[in-house]
Design a protein around this motif. Structure first.
Motif, short mmCIF file in Angstrom:
data_model
loop_
_atom_site.label_atom_id
_atom_site.label_comp_id
_atom_site.label_asym_id
_atom_site.label_seq_id
_atom_site.Cartn_x
_atom_site.Cartn_y
_atom_site.Cartn_z
N LYS A 94 153.44 -11.68 47.69
CA LYS A 94 153.07 -10.79 46.58
C LYS A 94 151.69 -11.09 46.01
CE LYS A 94 157.35 -9.20 46.46
NZ LYS A 94 157.59 -8.39 47.61
N ILE A 95 151.09 -12.22 46.38
CA ILE A 95 149.78 -12.59 45.82
C ILE A 95 148.76 -11.50 46.15
CG2 ILE A 95 147.87 -14.24 45.96
CD1 ILE A 95 149.99 -16.43 46.36
N GLY A 96 148.04 -11.09 45.10
CA GLY A 96 147.04 -10.03 45.24
C GLY A 96 147.59 -8.64 44.92
N GLN A 97 148.90 -8.51 44.83
CA GLN A 97 149.51 -7.21 44.53
C GLN A 97 149.49 -6.95 43.02
OE1 GLN A 97 150.64 -5.10 47.01
NE2 GLN A 97 149.73 -6.63 48.37
N ARG A 98 149.55 -5.69 42.66
CA ARG A 98 149.57 -5.30 41.24
C ARG A 98 150.91 -4.65 40.92
NH1 ARG A 98 143.98 -4.00 42.59
NH2 ARG A 98 142.68 -5.41 41.36
N TYR A 99 151.43 -5.01 39.73
CA TYR A 99 152.72 -4.48 39.30
C TYR A 99 152.66 -4.13 37.81
CZ TYR A 99 154.17 -6.55 43.69
OH TYR A 99 154.27 -6.87 45.01
N VAL A 100 153.62 -3.33 37.36
CA VAL A 100 153.72 -2.92 35.96
C VAL A 100 154.78 -3.78 35.28
CG1 VAL A 100 154.28 -1.01 34.41
CG2 VAL A 100 153.02 -0.58 36.52
N LEU A 101 154.48 -4.25 34.07
CA LEU A 101 155.46 -5.05 33.33
C LEU A 101 156.62 -4.18 32.87
CD1 LEU A 101 153.24 -7.36 31.10
CD2 LEU A 101 154.50 -7.96 33.17
N ALA A 102 157.83 -4.63 33.17
CA ALA A 102 159.04 -3.93 32.72
C ALA A 102 159.51 -4.51 31.39
CB ALA A 102 160.13 -4.04 33.76
N VAL A 132 149.59 -5.83 35.87
CA VAL A 132 149.25 -7.23 36.12
C VAL A 132 149.03 -7.44 37.60
CG1 VAL A 132 150.43 -8.16 34.09
CG2 VAL A 132 151.69 -7.89 36.23
N GLU A 133 148.24 -8.46 37.92
CA GLU A 133 147.97 -8.82 39.31
C GLU A 133 148.52 -10.22 39.55
OE1 GLU A 133 144.23 -9.62 42.36
OE2 GLU A 133 143.86 -8.76 40.38
N VAL A 134 149.21 -10.40 40.66
CA VAL A 134 149.79 -11.69 41.01
C VAL A 134 148.68 -12.59 41.56
CG1 VAL A 134 151.52 -12.88 42.41
CG2 VAL A 134 152.01 -10.60 41.52
N VAL A 135 148.55 -13.78 40.95
CA VAL A 135 147.52 -14.72 41.38
C VAL A 135 148.11 -15.99 41.98
CG1 VAL A 135 145.77 -13.87 39.79
CG2 VAL A 135 147.32 -15.67 39.04
N GLY A 136 149.41 -16.17 41.86
CA GLY A 136 150.05 -17.35 42.41
C GLY A 136 151.55 -17.28 42.24
N VAL A 137 152.22 -18.34 42.69
CA VAL A 137 153.68 -18.40 42.63
C VAL A 137 154.09 -19.80 42.20
CG1 VAL A 137 155.81 -18.16 43.97
CG2 VAL A 137 153.86 -16.73 44.50
N ASP A 138 155.09 -19.88 41.32
CA ASP A 138 155.66 -21.15 40.93
C ASP A 138 157.17 -21.03 41.10
OD1 ASP A 138 156.14 -23.68 39.90
OD2 ASP A 138 155.99 -23.02 37.80
N GLY A 139 157.66 -21.47 42.24
CA GLY A 139 159.08 -21.30 42.55
C GLY A 139 159.39 -19.83 42.76
N THR A 140 160.22 -19.25 41.88
CA THR A 140 160.54 -17.83 41.97
C THR A 140 159.82 -17.02 40.90
OG1 THR A 140 162.49 -18.12 40.59
CG2 THR A 140 162.81 -18.26 43.00
N THR A 141 158.89 -17.64 40.21
CA THR A 141 158.14 -16.96 39.15
C THR A 141 156.75 -16.60 39.65
OG1 THR A 141 159.32 -18.24 37.47
CG2 THR A 141 157.29 -17.17 36.78
N LEU A 142 156.38 -15.36 39.44
CA LEU A 142 155.04 -14.91 39.83
C LEU A 142 154.06 -15.24 38.71
CD1 LEU A 142 155.93 -11.36 41.23
CD2 LEU A 142 155.65 -13.49 42.52
N LEU A 143 152.95 -15.86 39.05
CA LEU A 143 151.90 -16.14 38.08
C LEU A 143 150.95 -14.95 38.08
CD1 LEU A 143 151.20 -19.84 39.14
CD2 LEU A 143 152.80 -19.00 37.40
N ARG A 145 147.94 -12.24 35.97
CA ARG A 145 146.85 -12.06 35.02
C ARG A 145 146.72 -10.56 34.78
NH1 ARG A 145 141.76 -13.19 39.00
NH2 ARG A 145 141.93 -11.22 40.12
N PRO A 146 146.11 -10.17 33.66
CA PRO A 146 145.91 -8.74 33.44
C PRO A 146 145.04 -8.13 34.54
CG PRO A 146 145.41 -9.99 31.45
CD PRO A 146 145.62 -10.97 32.56
N SER A 147 145.41 -6.95 34.99
CA SER A 147 144.66 -6.27 36.05
C SER A 147 143.68 -5.31 35.42
CB SER A 147 145.64 -5.52 36.96
OG SER A 147 144.92 -4.83 37.95
N GLU A 148 142.51 -5.20 36.05
CA GLU A 148 141.49 -4.28 35.53
C GLU A 148 141.87 -2.86 35.83
OE1 GLU A 148 140.13 -6.84 37.87
OE2 GLU A 148 140.07 -8.14 36.15
#
Length: 148
Positions: A94-102, A132-143, A145-148
């Motif tokens: 998922k790193i690099g992908q963009r998603y909408v906060l639910a 938001v854009e995924v910049v990393g992963v910590d276990g099952t949590t996506l890290l 940042r706000p996406s432009e």
């Protein structure tokens, strides 16, 4: 049997080698089968070619076709397999992908809609509906940042 033109025997050999490739895949018999098929075309165009000449043409074509695969096609195929490195590591895919906060990110935790499910996300506090854009992963949590 004697009425069958010689080029047909090369094509039969080509079909048998390619069928063998289908049964025992490995990309090797395919190229030798292609060489046999091309040899059949050469024999069709030059029907007076001796058996030794046909064998030499076949050997050269088999060598060339295998070399073209090994040095030309294979490196390109191997380079285009990025999915293997991330196999069974869904979060990292998922790193690099963009998603909408639910759900909003509050105190660094929230949820984003990923496909038909919700994933935990961690990042700066943001309201529902933020991209938001995924910049990393910590276990099952996506890290994220706000996406432009």
């Amino acid at each position: 049997m004697e009425q069958v033109a010689l080029h047909y025997w090369w094509w039969i050999l080509a079909l048998l080698l390619i069928a063998l490739e289908v049964i025992l895949p490995g990309y090797f018999m395919l190229w030798i089968g292609i060489a046999a098929g091309v040899t059949g075309l050469v024999v069709l165009v030059a029907p007076g070619l001796s058996l030794l000449g046909q064998a030499l043409v076949f050997a050269v074509l088999a060598f060339l076709s295998c070399a073209v695969y090994w040095y030309g096609l294979r490196p390109k195929l191997m380079r285009n397999e990025p999915g293997d490195a991330l196999l069974n590591r869904r979060g990292e895919q998922k790193i690099g992908q963009r998603y909408v906060l639910a759900e909003p990110i509050i105190n660094g935790r929230g949820k984003a809609r990923v496909g038909d499910g919700l994933w935990l996300v961690s990042g700066p506090d943001l309201p529902v509906g933020s991209m938001v854009e995924v910049v990393g992963v910590d276990g099952t949590t996506l890290l994220v940042r706000p996406s432009e």
